[in-house]
Design a protein around this motif. Structure first.
Motif, PDB file in Angstrom:
ATOM      1  N   ARG A  39      -4.723  42.295  -5.300  1.00  0.00           N
ATOM      2  CA  ARG A  39      -4.974  41.565  -4.056  1.00  0.00           C
ATOM      3  C   ARG A  39      -6.330  40.826  -4.046  1.00  0.00           C
ATOM      4  O   ARG A  39      -6.393  39.660  -3.648  1.00  0.00           O
ATOM      5  N   ASP A  40      -7.404  41.505  -4.497  1.00  0.00           N
ATOM      6  CA  ASP A  40      -8.733  40.864  -4.451  1.00  0.00           C
ATOM      7  C   ASP A  40      -8.814  39.669  -5.395  1.00  0.00           C
ATOM      8  O   ASP A  40      -9.385  38.630  -5.064  1.00  0.00           O
ATOM      9  N   THR A  41      -8.226  39.857  -6.580  1.00  0.00           N
ATOM     10  CA  THR A  41      -8.242  38.750  -7.556  1.00  0.00           C
ATOM     11  C   THR A  41      -7.462  37.560  -7.001  1.00  0.00           C
ATOM     12  O   THR A  41      -7.919  36.404  -7.072  1.00  0.00           O
ATOM     13  N   VAL A  42      -6.305  37.863  -6.440  1.00  0.00           N
ATOM     14  CA  VAL A  42      -5.475  36.793  -5.876  1.00  0.00           C
ATOM     15  C   VAL A  42      -6.231  36.067  -4.767  1.00  0.00           C
ATOM     16  O   VAL A  42      -6.233  34.828  -4.690  1.00  0.00           O
ATOM     17  N   ASP A  43      -6.912  36.822  -3.937  1.00  0.00           N
ATOM     18  CA  ASP A  43      -7.635  36.205  -2.824  1.00  0.00           C
ATOM     19  C   ASP A  43      -8.752  35.285  -3.330  1.00  0.00           C
ATOM     20  O   ASP A  43      -8.917  34.168  -2.835  1.00  0.00           O
ATOM     21  N   GLN A  44      -9.495  35.761  -4.324  1.00  0.00           N
ATOM     22  CA  GLN A  44     -10.584  34.926  -4.867  1.00  0.00           C
ATOM     23  C   GLN A  44     -10.040  33.660  -5.530  1.00  0.00           C
ATOM     24  O   GLN A  44     -10.587  32.567  -5.363  1.00  0.00           O
ATOM     25  N   LEU A  45      -8.947  33.843  -6.278  1.00  0.00           N
ATOM     26  CA  LEU A  45      -8.362  32.670  -6.944  1.00  0.00           C
ATOM     27  C   LEU A  45      -7.782  31.691  -5.919  1.00  0.00           C
ATOM     28  O   LEU A  45      -7.916  30.472  -6.064  1.00  0.00           O
ATOM     29  N   ALA A  46      -7.156  32.239  -4.889  1.00  0.00           N
ATOM     30  CA  ALA A  46      -6.581  31.364  -3.849  1.00  0.00           C
ATOM     31  C   ALA A  46      -7.682  30.575  -3.146  1.00  0.00           C
ATOM     32  O   ALA A  46      -7.509  29.389  -2.833  1.00  0.00           O
ATOM     33  N   ALA A  47      -8.812  31.221  -2.919  1.00  0.00           N
ATOM     34  CA  ALA A  47      -9.940  30.528  -2.276  1.00  0.00           C
ATOM     35  C   ALA A  47     -10.433  29.382  -3.165  1.00  0.00           C
ATOM     36  O   ALA A  47     -10.638  28.257  -2.689  1.00  0.00           O
ATOM     37  N   SER A  48     -10.600  29.675  -4.463  1.00  0.00           N
ATOM     38  CA  SER A  48     -11.063  28.631  -5.390  1.00  0.00           C
ATOM     39  C   SER A  48     -10.018  27.526  -5.525  1.00  0.00           C
ATOM     40  O   SER A  48     -10.355  26.347  -5.642  1.00  0.00           O
ATOM     41  N   TYR A  49      -8.751  27.942  -5.497  1.00  0.00           N
ATOM     42  CA  TYR A  49      -7.646  26.981  -5.603  1.00  0.00           C
ATOM     43  C   TYR A  49      -7.705  26.009  -4.433  1.00  0.00           C
ATOM     44  O   TYR A  49      -7.634  24.790  -4.602  1.00  0.00           O
ATOM     45  N   LEU A  50      -7.873  26.559  -3.242  1.00  0.00           N
ATOM     46  CA  LEU A  50      -7.871  25.685  -2.065  1.00  0.00           C
ATOM     47  C   LEU A  50      -9.134  24.834  -2.005  1.00  0.00           C
ATOM     48  O   LEU A  50      -9.104  23.666  -1.624  1.00  0.00           O
ATOM     49  N   LEU A  51     -10.253  25.442  -2.395  1.00  0.00           N
ATOM     50  CA  LEU A  51     -11.501  24.685  -2.389  1.00  0.00           C
ATOM     51  C   LEU A  51     -11.455  23.563  -3.427  1.00  0.00           C
ATOM     52  O   LEU A  51     -12.063  22.510  -3.242  1.00  0.00           O
ATOM     53  N   GLY A  52     -10.709  23.792  -4.502  1.00  0.00           N
ATOM     54  CA  GLY A  52     -10.578  22.765  -5.533  1.00  0.00           C
ATOM     55  C   GLY A  52     -11.413  23.061  -6.764  1.00  0.00           C
ATOM     56  O   GLY A  52     -11.478  22.254  -7.689  1.00  0.00           O
ATOM     57  N   THR A  53     -12.058  24.221  -6.792  1.00  0.00           N
ATOM     58  CA  THR A  53     -12.914  24.532  -7.941  1.00  0.00           C
ATOM     59  C   THR A  53     -12.172  25.295  -9.030  1.00  0.00           C
ATOM     60  O   THR A  53     -12.727  25.538 -10.089  1.00  0.00           O
TER      61      THR A  53
END
Lengths: 192, 239
Positions: B7-21
């Motif tokens: 869950r934590d990894t997914v959340d961090q990746l999703a945040a970066s995904y949405l931010l575009g980084t």
């Protein structure tokens, strides 16, 4: 308000999937102005922004925007789709776009600095009920990390490009964005 | 445990995904997993809702009149299908088209096969028109059938839609050029029968799709006044 005007983006998108012309026009009428604002914010060029919005609607009609069934088909989602397509557009033309330029009227522009006539993203957020929570939480970040997040979000800059733009080490920028997102999430959940 | 179950990894990746980084191979892997892993989609959805005010609070700009005209030209929304083939149009109407095609084969044929008069006569399937219509959210909506020379249609409602007081369901025929023609008000109910204004052959021979709108009670509109609530293929069930 008519029954049709009260339809949500999700309902209209469902009907667009049924090839409903009227729903497609309603969706355009309800959202195009906002999507155009998004594309204009990223591209800072009205003509290119209209090109991007046109592309968004063509893809929506052709059902070619990738989306998981678990994702909410909302105005927020449409805005993010538009932002991503605008950033793709920006990346394609970026090599030709200087950071500073003078337009045909002799007015100087700088790509990433909004002019004084337009409110900053923070001012926009704080002026809208929907954006107050995010605005307040962004406001709690230090200036440079917040700027790094906004560079990534509005301009699609990579960590490396942000580091170059802000004259900071790459590791610092990566840490800024990672911590800023964590803090934003924590702050927004605490304020919910 | 795979990364997309954490869950934590997914959340961090999703945040970066949405931010575009989130870039390069990592982004491509994320993109590939997104439609398959609900946890990823939900995390992206959360971050979309969280950061979207940065976009949704921007002051709307008035689109130029040329923008909608350009979209119409590229999507052929008006007078559509004059250049597209029928099959391209049918199959592009996913999920309705795919649903309808599957339903047509999977549901209608066995139903008709079971009809007692077929057994009695020993005949092939009766010559009929059938329509299988989906709802706006992709569920099976209505099954419409009429004998080839029949004077009415039988309608089975599989997924009801809300019909507000003072409104009624209204059935439409859509021809190959995308033009709609009114067939009449549709009674509400799980199984209903609707009288046709002309023999079925005259009404359905040019139909490639059927659709239903919600219209004001007592109105006889010449064109749909509100968006379709059901839509799907209509076909002939004979050789």
């Amino acid at each position: 308000m008519s029954a049709a005007a009260a339809d949500t983006v999700e309902q209209l998108m469902g009907r667009v999937a049924l090839r409903d012309h009227r729903a497609f026009k309603l969706l355009f009428d309800q959202t195009a102005g906002r999507l155009l604002a998004v594309a204009s914010r990223v591209l800072q060029d009205r003509a290119h922004a209209e090109d991007v919005v046109q592309e968004v609607f063509v893809k929506l009609w052709n059902q070619s925007v990738q989306r998981s069934p678990a994702q909410t088909c909302s105005l927020a989602w449409m805005c993010v789709v538009t932002r991503n397509m605008a950033i793709d557009h920006l990346r394609r033309k970026r090599p030709e776009t200087p950071l500073q330029w003078v337009d045909a009227d002799g007015v100087e522009h700088e790509h990433d600095v909004p002019d004084d006539e337009h409110p900053s993203p923070m001012e926009h957020l704080l002026a809208h009920e929907d954006g107050v929570r995010l605005g307040n939480c962004l406001g709690r970040l230090e200036t440079e990390p917040r700027q790094a997040v906004l560079f990534a979000f509005y301009e699609g800059l990579s960590h490396m490009e942000i580091a170059h733009r802000m004259c900071k080490p790459l590791g610092t920028v990566k840490a800024w964005t990672r911590r800023s997102l964590l803090r934003l999430k924590g702050c927004m959940e605490a304020c919910a | 445990m795979n990364w997309y179950h954490h869950r934590d990894t997914v959340d961090q990746l999703a945040a970066s995904y949405l931010l575009g980084t989130l870039r390069g191979q990592a982004r491509r892997r994320f993109d590939a997993m997104l439609p398959k892993q609900t946890l990823l989609a939900l995390a992206v959805d959360d971050w979309t809702q969280r950061l979207a005010p940065l976009l949704t609070t921007l002051s709307p700009e008035q689109p130029s009149p040329a923008l909608w005209k350009s979209i119409v030209l590229r999507t052929a929304v008006k007078g559509q299908a004059t250049t597209d083939s029928l099959w391209r149009r049918v199959f592009s109407a996913i999920p309705a088209g795919a649903l309808a095609m599957g339903m047509l084969v999977g549901v209608m044929a066995p139903m008709l096969w079971d009809r007692p008069w077929v057994e009695e006569s020993g005949a092939q399937l009766p010559a009929s028109y059938v329509g299988v219509l989906g709802t706006a959210d992709g569920k099976p909506g209505l099954i419409v059938s009429s004998l080839r020379h029949g004077a009415w249609v039988d309608v089975k409602q599989m997924t009801p839609v809300a019909v507000p007081p003072g409104m009624q369901l209204y059935l439409w025929r859509i021809d190959a050029t995308g033009k709609t023609n009114a067939l009449g008000p549709l009674p509400t109910g799980k199984w209903v029968r609707m009288a046709l204004p002309e023999p079925a052959e005259a009404l359905f021979s040019q139909a490639v799709e059927l659709a239903v709108t919600v219209e004001k009670l007592g109105d006889t509109p010449l064109a749909p006044q509100l968006p379709f609530v059901y839509r799907g293929l209509c076909g002939k069930l004979w050789k």
